[in-house]
Design an enzyme around this catalytic site. Structure first.
Site, PDB file in Angstrom:
ATOM      1  N   THR A  46       0.585  -1.166   0.214  1.00  0.00           N
ATOM      2  CA  THR A  46      -0.300  -0.205  -0.022  1.00  0.00           C
ATOM      3  C   THR A  46       0.839   1.334  -0.136  1.00  0.00           C
ATOM      4  O   THR A  46       0.838   2.122  -0.765  1.00  0.00           O
ATOM      5  CB  THR A  46      -1.053   0.422   1.627  1.00  0.00           C
ATOM      6  N   GLU A 163       8.300  10.268   9.279  1.00  0.00           N
ATOM      7  CA  GLU A 163       7.050  11.400  10.029  1.00  0.00           C
ATOM      8  C   GLU A 163       6.073  10.488   9.256  1.00  0.00           C
ATOM      9  O   GLU A 163       5.003  10.196   9.384  1.00  0.00           O
ATOM     10  CB  GLU A 163       7.203  12.211   8.960  1.00  0.00           C
ATOM     11  N   VAL A 166       3.825   7.850  12.239  1.00  0.00           N
ATOM     12  CA  VAL A 166       2.458   7.772  13.159  1.00  0.00           C
ATOM     13  C   VAL A 166       1.583   9.059  12.569  1.00  0.00           C
ATOM     14  O   VAL A 166       2.228  10.209  11.672  1.00  0.00           O
ATOM     15  CB  VAL A 166       2.918   8.608  14.222  1.00  0.00           C
ATOM     16  N   ILE A 170      -0.634  13.225   8.918  1.00  0.00           N
ATOM     17  CA  ILE A 170      -0.515  14.292   9.540  1.00  0.00           C
ATOM     18  C   ILE A 170       1.173  14.703  10.078  1.00  0.00           C
ATOM     19  O   ILE A 170       1.541  13.760  10.540  1.00  0.00           O
ATOM     20  CB  ILE A 170      -1.071  13.695  11.296  1.00  0.00           C
ATOM     21  N   LYS A 239       3.267   3.470  18.364  1.00  0.00           N
ATOM     22  CA  LYS A 239       2.603   4.822  17.843  1.00  0.00           C
ATOM     23  C   LYS A 239       2.996   5.730  19.042  1.00  0.00           C
ATOM     24  O   LYS A 239       3.588   6.627  18.824  1.00  0.00           O
ATOM     25  CB  LYS A 239       1.237   5.489  16.779  1.00  0.00           C
ATOM     26  N   GLY A 336      -3.295   4.647   5.019  1.00  0.00           N
ATOM     27  CA  GLY A 336      -3.972   4.781   3.342  1.00  0.00           C
ATOM     28  C   GLY A 336      -2.870   5.359   2.704  1.00  0.00           C
ATOM     29  O   GLY A 336      -2.364   5.901   2.878  1.00  0.00           O
TER      30      GLY A 336
HETATM   31  N1  NAP Z   1      -0.520   0.633   4.726  1.00  0.00           N
HETATM   32  C1  NAP Z   1      -1.000   2.382   5.804  1.00  0.00           C
HETATM   33  O1  NAP Z   1      -1.563   3.390   6.036  1.00  0.00           O
HETATM   34  C2  NAP Z   1       0.631   2.310   6.467  1.00  0.00           C
HETATM   35  C3  NAP Z   1       0.615   3.485   7.628  1.00  0.00           C
HETATM   36  C4  NAP Z   1       0.713   4.430   7.665  1.00  0.00           C
HETATM   37  C5  NAP Z   1       2.533   3.405   8.144  1.00  0.00           C
HETATM   38  N2  NAP Z   1       2.083   2.510   7.738  1.00  0.00           N
HETATM   39  C6  NAP Z   1       3.867   1.758   7.583  1.00  0.00           C
HETATM   40  O2  NAP Z   1       4.098   0.717   6.465  1.00  0.00           O
HETATM   41  C7  NAP Z   1       4.620   0.359   6.280  1.00  0.00           C
HETATM   42  C8  NAP Z   1       4.207  -0.729   4.998  1.00  0.00           C
HETATM   43  O3  NAP Z   1       2.783  -1.154   5.359  1.00  0.00           O
HETATM   44  P1  NAP Z   1       2.012  -1.390   3.545  1.00  0.00           P
HETATM   45  O4  NAP Z   1       0.836  -1.033   4.111  1.00  0.00           O
HETATM   46  O5  NAP Z   1       2.536  -1.505   2.530  1.00  0.00           O
HETATM   47  O6  NAP Z   1       2.036  -2.794   3.857  1.00  0.00           O
HETATM   48  P2  NAP Z   1       2.307  -3.343   3.042  1.00  0.00           P
HETATM   49  O7  NAP Z   1       1.237  -3.544   1.531  1.00  0.00           O
HETATM   50  O8  NAP Z   1       1.705  -5.535   3.279  1.00  0.00           O
HETATM   51  O9  NAP Z   1       3.507  -4.576   1.655  1.00  0.00           O
HETATM   52  C9  NAP Z   1       4.401  -4.379   2.482  1.00  0.00           C
HETATM   53  C10 NAP Z   1       5.344  -4.819   1.265  1.00  0.00           C
HETATM   54  O10 NAP Z   1       6.579  -4.572   1.538  1.00  0.00           O
HETATM   55  C11 NAP Z   1       7.190  -6.629   0.950  1.00  0.00           C
HETATM   56  N3  NAP Z   1       8.039  -6.964   1.146  1.00  0.00           N
HETATM   57  C12 NAP Z   1       7.059  -8.200   2.585  1.00  0.00           C
HETATM   58  N4  NAP Z   1       8.466  -8.960   2.847  1.00  0.00           N
HETATM   59  C13 NAP Z   1       9.381  -8.604   2.037  1.00  0.00           C
HETATM   60  C14 NAP Z   1      11.046  -8.792   2.242  1.00  0.00           C
HETATM   61  N5  NAP Z   1      11.350 -10.041   2.823  1.00  0.00           N
HETATM   62  N6  NAP Z   1      11.727  -7.757   1.093  1.00  0.00           N
HETATM   63  C15 NAP Z   1      11.335  -6.920   0.487  1.00  0.00           C
HETATM   64  N7  NAP Z   1      10.102  -6.553   0.788  1.00  0.00           N
HETATM   65  C16 NAP Z   1       9.111  -7.792   1.905  1.00  0.00           C
HETATM   66  C17 NAP Z   1       5.798  -7.140   0.303  1.00  0.00           C
HETATM   67  O11 NAP Z   1       5.819  -7.603  -1.134  1.00  0.00           O
HETATM   68  P3  NAP Z   1       4.552  -8.791  -2.511  1.00  0.00           P
HETATM   69  O12 NAP Z   1       4.174  -7.017  -2.359  1.00  0.00           O
HETATM   70  O13 NAP Z   1       5.501  -9.167  -2.751  1.00  0.00           O
HETATM   71  O14 NAP Z   1       4.190  -9.425  -0.552  1.00  0.00           O
HETATM   72  C18 NAP Z   1       5.341  -5.899   0.276  1.00  0.00           C
HETATM   73  O15 NAP Z   1       5.301  -4.810  -1.097  1.00  0.00           O
HETATM   74  C19 NAP Z   1       4.043  -0.712   7.806  1.00  0.00           C
HETATM   75  O16 NAP Z   1       5.648  -0.452   8.172  1.00  0.00           O
HETATM   76  C20 NAP Z   1       3.071  -0.043   7.470  1.00  0.00           C
HETATM   77  O17 NAP Z   1       3.383   0.246   9.960  1.00  0.00           O
HETATM   78  C21 NAP Z   1       1.038   1.393   6.677  1.00  0.00           C
END
Ligand code: NAP
Length: 461
Positions: A46, A163, A166, A170, A239, A336
């Site tokens: 995402t 940034e 958390v 924001i 957070k 998001g």
């Molecule tokens: N989603 C949000 O709204 C949001 C908001 C704030 C912070 N965050 C933080 O942002 C980070 C990512 O979140 P996300 O929601 O984007 O997670 P996600 O949709 O689950 O994406 C994780 C990504 O990491 C990749 N991945 C997993 N293991 C890996 C490895 N060993 N080597 C290389 N790539 C690997 C996955 O690959 P594949 O796609 O090939 O499986 C996927 O592309 C997290 O720390 C989360 O807490 C997310």
């Protein structure tokens, strides 16, 4: 497809500048305003795909504001074949994300994998070890290893920017670390998990129970298939630990946080909260009190007239009290693709401009372990809801137990009589101490007329 992926709008923007020539000194931020800042992105879910899209769509204004182009040189994820809604053919693909840390054509590693251990931690350490700046959205990593990573970064004159970790879009990290840098922070309180806020809001608006709303939230993509991290308060606690480290300039041991989630909140309690003039929110609260810090995540009743009470649905909010600035209230989308990518790219722009601020606002070596206040010492108002058999003497027994524990009552609610049947009784205490309440609840639970463990919700003024 992950839930947040659905919020991601497909679309192609202006192409990014192709990878530029090698910078003479890739670690000297902002040294040459024409030299592109070259980034490697690990994780294309995402957030990662959102960052690629934002860097492509807004390449022109980003370059103008950064003072130089920002180029993606290499990316990594698990599945190379996955369609991520953004073209990736311009970038080198690394099967092993840690290879980004050793590439000569990467100045900044952007870690968007997630998790406090495993690949994210290995990549972060390796990136710093190889002289790369780190941008991450990973609150779990920072909450558990933030102090050690900051030390490693600062020993090498590198930056960790976070940034997005958390409250998504924001700018709360900037607000605390830069805007309020001159203030002593007395207290901060936040709605830090959008999934919980969505569930609590829907329960209130539609008068439905927790399990029912959670199941719907999962179908709609607002809650993960395994929602434990969100609904048990762990995500909000990560957070809060990050914010508290910044706010108080101290090293927070993650296991010193008091953490409760929202599983036990019932539609009945939400109904009584409304009747008493409150809303129930999952709050993360950090407060400095005579040199010690109170750190707690739990459902809390807040007055309906408060700013936090009005934050509904998936929105996040943070209230910060500075000694000179007074109260600051920030609200916006906490998750998001768009909001989170916005925060990640703001960090990358900072690096391109040559801005380098200590990771935790103060040198990492100055972070001393925080002395925390145990939850047993917490003092406040408590909402206690009992389910009792409606029979003579029950209330007298309950109030006697409260009296024996030094607890006095501000309000008591009981609607109607149903002799011999189960009825709810609501008690709101005056200011009292958590340890006393916990002890009294044990005795109350043991009363034969009390049918289930009482519901207990703290009230925040
Ligand atoms: N989603 C949000 O709204 C949001 C908001 C704030 C912070 N965050 C933080 O942002 C980070 C990512 O979140 P996300 O929601 O984007 O997670 P996600 O949709 O689950 O994406 C994780 C990504 O990491 C990749 N991945 C997993 N293991 C890996 C490895 N060993 N080597 C290389 N790539 C690997 C996955 O690959 P594949 O796609 O090939 O499986 C996927 O592309 C997290 O720390 C989360 O807490 C997310």
């Amino acid at each position: 497809m992950s839930r947040r992926r659905r919020c991601f709008e497909e679309g192609q923007g202006a192409a990014l500048h192709p990878p530029g020539p090698e910078a003479p000194d890739p670690h000297h931020l902002g040294a040459d305003k024409m030299t592109p800042l070259r980034i490697g992105i690990a994780g294309l879910g995402t957030v990662g795909a959102g960052v690629v899209k934002l860097l492509r769509d807004n390449a022109d204004i980003i370059a103008a504001r950064a003072g130089r182009p920002i180029t993606i040189t290499a990316v990594s994820a698990r599945n190379k074949a996955a369609d991520r809604g953004v073209p990736l053919h311009d970038y080198a693909w690394e099967t092993d994300a840690t290879a980004l840390a050793t590439r000569d054509d990467v100045d900044v590693v952007v870690e968007l994998i997630g998790g406090s251990e495993g690949p994210a931690k290995i990549l972060a350490e390796k990136a710093l070890g190889h002289g790369k700046h780190l941008v991450t959205a990973n609150k779990a990593l920072l909450a558990v290893h933030g102090a050690a990573l900051a030390q490693a970064a600062e020993e090498r004159n590198l930056t960790i920017a976070y940034e997005a970790a958390v409250a998504g879009g924001i700018p709360v990290i900037k607000t605390l670390r830069e805007g309020l840098a001159a203030n002593r922070i007395a207290r901060l309180a936040g709605i830090l998990n959008g999934t919980c806020n969505y569930i609590l809001t829907t329960m209130r608006e539609e008068k439905r129970d927790f399990a029912d709303v959670l199941a719907d939230a999962q179908k709609l993509g607002y809650a993960e298939a395994d929602p434990a991290f969100d609904i048990d308060g762990v995500d909000a606690a990560h957070k809060l630990a990050v914010l508290a480290t910044l706010a108080f300039g101290q090293q927070i041991a993650f296991d010193s946080l008091h953490i409760e989630g929202i599983r036990a909140i019932s539609a009945l309690d939400i109904h009584f909260a409304e009747e008493l003039g409150y809303r129930i929110k999952l709050l993360g609260i950090a407060r400095e009190h005579f040199g010690r810090i109170e750190l707690r995540v739990h459902p809390a009743m807040v007055p309906q007239s408060s700013l936090l009470a009005a934050v509904d649905g998936v929105f996040n909010a943070v209230l910060i009290e500075g000694d000179f600035a007074g109260s600051i209230f920030l609200q916006g989308r906490g998750a998001g693709a768009g909001p989170t990518a916005s925060a990640v790219v703001a960090d990358i722009i900072d690096l391109a401009r040559g801005t380098q601020i200590p990771v935790w606002g103060t040198a990492a070596k100055n972070l001393t372990p925080a002395a925390t206040i145990p939850m047993a010492e917490h003092t406040g108002l408590y909402f206690i809801r009992l389910m009792v058999v409606d029979q003579p003497g029950v209330l007298a027994d309950v109030t006697a137990i409260l009296r024996d524990h030094g607890i006095s009552l501000e309000t008591m609610l009981q609607h109607g009589r149903k002799p011999g049947e189960a009825v709810p009784i609501v008690l709101v205490t005056h200011d009292t101490n958590e340890a006393s309440v916990a002890a009294a609840i044990k005795f109350i639970t043991a009363l034969p007329a009390v049918l289930e463990p009482p519901a207990l919700i703290r009230i925040e003024s």
